[in-house]
Design a protein around this motif. Structure first.
Motif, PDB file in Angstrom:
ATOM      1  N   TYR A 153       9.174  57.410  58.754  1.00  0.00           N
ATOM      2  CA  TYR A 153       9.893  56.403  59.543  1.00  0.00           C
ATOM      3  C   TYR A 153      11.285  56.895  59.949  1.00  0.00           C
ATOM      4  N   SER A 211      16.085  44.134  66.530  1.00  0.00           N
ATOM      5  CA  SER A 211      16.899  44.833  67.534  1.00  0.00           C
ATOM      6  C   SER A 211      16.019  45.515  68.574  1.00  0.00           C
ATOM      7  N   CYS A 231      19.000  51.475  65.242  1.00  0.00           N
ATOM      8  CA  CYS A 231      18.821  50.245  64.472  1.00  0.00           C
ATOM      9  C   CYS A 231      19.279  50.478  63.030  1.00  0.00           C
ATOM     10  N   HIS A 233      15.667  43.503  61.498  1.00  0.00           N
ATOM     11  CA  HIS A 233      16.949  43.390  62.218  1.00  0.00           C
ATOM     12  C   HIS A 233      16.784  42.857  63.640  1.00  0.00           C
ATOM     13  N   HIS A 268      10.289  48.661  67.767  1.00  0.00           N
ATOM     14  CA  HIS A 268      10.205  50.103  67.556  1.00  0.00           C
ATOM     15  C   HIS A 268       8.771  50.565  67.847  1.00  0.00           C
ATOM     16  N   CYS A 317      11.606  45.228  63.455  1.00  0.00           N
ATOM     17  CA  CYS A 317      11.855  45.212  62.016  1.00  0.00           C
ATOM     18  C   CYS A 317      12.684  43.957  61.726  1.00  0.00           C
ATOM     19  N   CYS A 321      17.857  49.809  60.443  1.00  0.00           N
ATOM     20  CA  CYS A 321      16.755  50.203  59.553  1.00  0.00           C
ATOM     21  C   CYS A 321      16.646  51.723  59.434  1.00  0.00           C
TER      22      CYS A 321
END
Ligand SMILES: [Zn+2]
Length: 472
Positions: free
Chosen positions: A37, A289, A348, A287, A292, A285, A350
């Protein structure tokens, strides 16, 4: 009768795949989040390139690509790296239909020949089939497991934990949604899928009773139905949806109003983008944002609707997808007809370096050209749901003569009897004119009256556009 003929052997699912190799290539959660990731852009590019060339090799074995690419004068070896992607002619569902006309099941885009290939465990799911027969998509164990792993990753990103219950309001039928959710949850999340199905399979009231008694932590479904459930709980059963303990709403958000849905349920809503052919391709995720893209399994492009050239960050275009893992029906530059834009390249919280898309704004083939202006029914829905006097239910009717004088009438449900229909109609009409730059009619109706037109409580494929134009 003993036989050494490979073709007479009955295949076994677990023996048909090297699971350790698969999990090495496509790590499931939680392992995925420790290394893969967080890959750098360079690492991602190199993995994509390698898998893309492997996928191209497989695609050249598929009759559909031999035909489609051959017609464009392309030859094996012409494409030497991912940098050449733009040189490959794209395709859309219309191109797939040519092969389906000759062979409605083992269509030429699948690339599996039951007369000659060794047996392998297969399953089929289909498109929605709004026009004509549904389009079959066949999956090999490899195809299916990668899709399941990605479902598991997506759920992990959105806060799902082992032993959580996930209430799924998607149907288990010909289309992939419910079946794929069940497989992915079951195999790669540790959570327990509760397959309630649509309102036609388990009544909305019964679904709410189940949620109250079994206490699932997450809801999966179409935003319109999840909103509908919340309103039935609140207004008909006098149960505050916020008291039900739901933490996550796992949806394909589209242009639906996230905040309204989150307030109704007292839960976080997470956007996800996927399709019948490929499963989940991108997801938010915690967040929120942007979604992804799972770039170890897909190469996504966002291209201008007319020129088909890549659009810059922030500009809207249509999604092209290239799969990096499929044996049956590999997808190389598949025009999804979904409109999105790239999110800004700011990283992000994450930690992922994968690219993100901002959301799905509508379908380019659902787009209506009304007196020279492009109108997305989904954009109309977004405006409707911002008006508190409506419950957000709507349907667009196209009337008049195709190519002649065309009109759109938006039918909208009022929240309750206290709402003045004429005031709601007048205000929305002005709002649409201002936001869409074209005049559309508005007709307000009572709550639940559009159900028959949209199919809201009966199907998971809700109709928002009905074309009643007279073809001249
Ligand atoms: Zn993130």
């Amino acid at each position: 009768m003993p036989s050494t003929d490979q073709r007479a052997k009955v295949p076994r699912y677990a023996a048909s795949l090297d699971f350790d190799a698969l999990w090495g290539d496509f790590p499931p959660p939680d392992e995925y989040f420790q290394v893969a990731y967080l890959r750098s852009r360079d690492e991602l590019n190199s993995i994509q390139n390698q898998r893309f060339l492997r996928q191209m090799k497989r695609a050249w074995q598929v009759p559909f690509y031999k035909r489609h690419w051959g017609a464009a004068g392309m030859e094996p070896g012409d494409i030497r790296s991912l940098d050449d992607l733009q040189r490959i002619p794209p395709f859309s569902v219309h191109d797939l239909r040519i092969g389906l006309e000759k062979e409605p099941f083992w269509a030429d885009y699948i690339g599996i020949d039951p007369e000659h290939d060794d047996p392998i465990p297969l399953i089929v799911q289909t498109s929605g089939g709004t026009t004509g027969l549904p389009r079959p998509m066949i999956f090999t164990p490899q195809d299916r497991e990668v899709m399941n792993i990605i479902t598991g990753r997506r759920l992990f990103m959105q806060g799902v934990k082992p032993f959580d219950l996930i209430h799924v309001t998607l149907s288990m039928g010909l289309t992939n949604g419910g079946v794929l959710a069940r497989e992915g949850i079951w195999k790669y999340s540790g959570a327990v899928p509760v397959m309630a199905g649509s309102g036609a399979q388990t009544s909305t009231r019964r679904q709410i009773e189940l949620i109250q008694a079994w206490k699932p932590k997450h809801l999966i479904g179409f935003p319109a139905y999840i909103k509908h459930m919340g309103l039935v709980a609140r207004d008909e059963l006098k149960i505050d949806p916020r008291s039900l303990g739901i933490k996550g709403l796992i949806v394909h958000l589209g242009v639906d109003d996230r905040t309204a849905m989150e307030r109704l349920w007292g839960a976080d809503a997470y956007d996800t983008y996927g399709c019948n052919e490929c499963g989940t391709m991108a997801a938010e995720c915690r967040h929120k944002s942007g979604m992804h893209v799972f770039e170890d399994a897909f190469v996504m492009e966002v291209n201008d609707v007319e020129t088909l050239k890549p659009v810059p960050v922030g500009e809207r275009g249509v999604v092209f997808i290239t799969t990096l893992f499929k044996h049956a029906a590999p997808m190389i530059r598949y025009n999804m007809n979904d409109v999105t834009s790239w999110a800004a390249d700011t990283q992000c919280a994450c930690g992922t370096h994968q690219r993100s898309i901002t959301g799905i704004y509508g379908r380019s083939d659902n787009m209506v050209k009304l007196r020279g202006v492009n109108v997305f029914p989904e954009a109309i829905g977004a405006l409707v749901s911002k008006d508190a006097r409506s419950n957000g239910e709507y349907v667009c009717l196209l009337e008049g003569e195709a190519g002649g004088r065309e009109d759109m009438i938006v039918m909208v449900e009022a929240l309750d009897d206290s709402v003045s229909h004429s005031a709601l109609e007048g205000d929305l009409k002005a709002r649409f004119k201002e936001a869409l730059s074209v005049k559309v009619g508005v007709k307000a109706v009572g709550r639940g009256e559009l159900d028959e037109l949209t199919g809201l409580s009966q199907t998971s494929k809700i109709k928002r556009l009905i074309d009643r134009r007279i073809k001249m």
